[in-house]
Enzyme design. Sequence first.
Site, short mmCIF file in Angstrom:
data_model
loop_
_atom_site.label_atom_id
_atom_site.label_comp_id
_atom_site.label_asym_id
_atom_site.label_seq_id
_atom_site.Cartn_x
_atom_site.Cartn_y
_atom_site.Cartn_z
N ASP A 98 22.87 16.05 1.46
CA ASP A 98 21.50 16.13 1.96
C ASP A 98 20.78 14.84 1.57
O ASP A 98 20.59 14.57 0.37
CB ASP A 98 20.81 17.35 1.34
N VAL A 99 20.37 14.05 2.54
CA VAL A 99 19.74 12.76 2.25
C VAL A 99 18.38 12.92 1.58
O VAL A 99 17.83 11.95 1.05
CB VAL A 99 19.58 11.90 3.53
N TYR B 196 5.46 15.73 11.17
CA TYR B 196 6.54 14.90 11.68
C TYR B 196 6.00 13.55 12.15
O TYR B 196 6.52 12.49 11.78
CB TYR B 196 7.26 15.60 12.82
N LYS C 200 6.87 9.78 10.64
CA LYS C 200 7.44 8.71 11.47
C LYS C 200 6.51 7.49 11.51
O LYS C 200 6.99 6.35 11.53
CB LYS C 200 7.72 9.24 12.87
#
Length: 269
Positions: A75-76, A166, A170
Amino acid sequence: MTDTGHDRRQTALTGRFAGRRIVVTGGSRGLGEHVVRLLLSEGARVATCARKPEPLQVLQRSLESPAALLVRSLDVAVPELLEHFVEEAASEMGGVDGVVACAGGARGRGITEASAEDWAATWQMNVGHVARLVATSAPHLRAAGGGSIVVVASVSGWKPGPQAQYGSAKAAQIHMVSSLARELAAAGIRVNAVSPGSMLIPGKRWDRMQREDPSAFDRFRAEFPGGELVRPQEVADVIAFLLSDQARAVTGINLPVDKGQNAPTPGGY
């Protein structure tokens, strides 16, 4: 003329990335898989990771030269696991020449429903992941005489649409790129972002909409001047360009690959 196995092997030895060692997060499916396959086809050695081991194993088994790809399941969003992966990849490949931050995602719904944990998890998957990936990779890139980092952001980072957690994450990635490009330039490291538009990926949201609700999909297509969504291979081509020596004068940019998309979701602005 028909391409032969010998021709493909020769291309791999003499391609744009022959001898290059590249780390790609989120490389088991979708855009990440297209990036991995393209880099391998042009001679690179690649290390990639994803949360689930099965898709990684399927990808590796499908290759003509499986040894050219190092895969790890992790899991990053867990910093120490991501850092260990980068260090292991550098050790196994003998260094790092390029990095693609492709893993990402979101958790939670609208602002009144999303919890603080949803916001924190979305931030860590995207911003935290990129920060740790770059911090751990930069010394290896510097030791190799420089290199290229590509961060996969999103059209949602600069064209507003739900969900805010989100889009905010970003947008932060895009800003990070411009800052990191200046910070790392003296080490010969280029840092750029690619912002894909809505991609038509088998089994994902827009593909399901196309099959299950064609009229809604047709309405969404109107957000694209040419009437076609972005395909992952089109984004992979741009990522490969930014990794290559052809882009040696390009750093600190956010490059949209969205076919002129208007709103990033079917609801418009």
